[in-house]
Design a protein around this motif. Structure first.
Motif, PDB file in Angstrom:
ATOM      1  N   ALA A 124       1.341   6.802  -4.625  1.00  0.00           N
ATOM      2  CA  ALA A 124       0.166   6.229  -3.962  1.00  0.00           C
ATOM      3  C   ALA A 124      -0.875   7.269  -3.569  1.00  0.00           C
ATOM      4  O   ALA A 124      -1.958   6.901  -3.102  1.00  0.00           O
ATOM      5  N   ARG A 249       3.792   4.105  -0.883  1.00  0.00           N
ATOM      6  CA  ARG A 249       3.126   2.824  -0.695  1.00  0.00           C
ATOM      7  C   ARG A 249       1.710   3.030  -0.165  1.00  0.00           C
ATOM      8  O   ARG A 249       1.469   3.913   0.663  1.00  0.00           O
ATOM      9  N   LEU A 250       0.802   2.177  -0.624  1.00  0.00           N
ATOM     10  CA  LEU A 250      -0.586   2.196  -0.179  1.00  0.00           C
ATOM     11  C   LEU A 250      -0.998   0.773   0.163  1.00  0.00           C
ATOM     12  O   LEU A 250      -0.848  -0.140  -0.658  1.00  0.00           O
ATOM     13  N   VAL A 258      -0.189  -0.296  -3.790  1.00  0.00           N
ATOM     14  CA  VAL A 258       0.820   0.479  -4.531  1.00  0.00           C
ATOM     15  C   VAL A 258       2.141   0.358  -3.790  1.00  0.00           C
ATOM     16  O   VAL A 258       2.198   0.490  -2.562  1.00  0.00           O
TER      17      VAL A 258
END
Length: 310
Positions: A124, A249-250, A258
């Motif tokens: 991410a 993670r985004l 993400v």
């Protein structure tokens, strides 16, 4: 193109858990030897030390130094003098200044020196950098808290001078932040908690800024139990943005943009192979400089001794 023949020097947890499988998954890279006093890998040629490996081991093109940072300068200098490309695990050394002579030596030898920041290769991170390029960031909060007893069991060196203590994981957050934000960052204040029986901090609170006065706070803790926290929360003129799980993670605009499996070290070895093909180096010391400045500027507090359960 012939594969890049790599020897891992220092065969502890990070080498076993990350480097070995990443080399196996990276095209054009081959693990051909291990140098370690205390561990070996079945089926792979072994030497006790780097100098023994260079003298008596199989032909190699490069070394990945996974030893504690306090000893990496001498090992990197030895490998470069022997004509080998060098990958430095993070942090690249125990001090900032010791890296400059290695850059000079790599240039003279026409060999690669790669100071790695594995968290920058989290899935991410680049999407976050691209997203933030079109926004104004108004504040940042880093929460990076994990249990040293789980992630660094028995690793005494991490609390010795040069071992960084809680900044060993904390520098991962700083490596992400210095990648995704456009302006150089600097420390404005720091509070460092040193166990009475240790020489490196077990917790830290930092305030940072940039030339535009951006407000950045960071909380690092090495005694987190239960859920672990590797999060960067950013307020922007386009709404909140969150990088979590160490950059895997985004989230932005109420959407998960993400959420991908970790493949950081495969990316590192792909980059190492690309650099070695031309002899180019990649050495960004910004994350290490921030940590050094935190030690220089930080207020030191003594807290209760830390004893790892046996």
């Amino acid at each position: 193109m012939n594969p890049l023949r790599v020897a891992i020097v220092g065969f502890g947890k990070i080498a076993r858990d990350q480097h070995v499988p990443a080399i196996a998954a990276a095209d054009g890279v081959e693990l051909v030897a291990v140098a370690s006093r205390n561990a070996s890998l079945p089926g792979v040629p072994h030497a006790a030390t780097l100098d023994e490996l260079l003298r008596d081991g199989p032909p190699i093109d490069a070394v990945a130094l996974c030893t504690p940072p306090q000893v990496r300068h001498a090992q990197a200098a030895m490998a470069l003098a022997a004509g080998k490309h060098v990958m430095l695990e993070k942090p690249p050394g125990a001090t900032v200044a010791e890296i400059t002579p290695l850059v000079t030596a790599a240039r003279a030898a026409q060999r690669t020196l790669f100071a790695t920041w594995h968290s920058r290769f989290a899935p991410a991170v680049e999407p976050a950098r691209q997203l933030l390029a079109g926004r104004k960031v108004t504040s940042v909060k880093i929460t990076w808290k994990e249990d040293v007893r789980v992630w660094h069991p028995g690793q005494v060196w991490i609390f010795e001078p040069g071992g960084l203590g809680v900044f060993d994981p904390g520098i991962n957050a700083l490596s992400i932040l210095t990648r995704i934000l456009p302006q150089p960052l600097f420390v404005t204040s720091a509070d460092l908690a040193f166990p009475a029986n240790r020489d490196a901090p077990i917790a830290a609170t930092l305030a940072l800024s940039d030339a535009q006065g951006l407000n950045i706070t960071a909380e690092f803790d090495f005694l987190q139990t239960g859920p672990q926290s590797w999060d960067i929360d950013l307020d922007t003129d386009g709404g909140p943005v969150t990088l979590s799980m160490g950059g895997a993670r985004l989230r932005a605009g109420g959407k998960q943009l993400v959420d991908a499996a970790e493949a950081e070290y495969v990316g590192l070895y792909r980059r190492f192979r690309e650099l070695a093909a031309t002899g180019e180096s990649d050495v960004d010391l910004a994350p290490l400089q921030i940590v050094a400045d935190a030690f220089l500027l930080g207020r030191r507090r003594t807290v209760e001794p830390f004893e790892e359960a046996t």
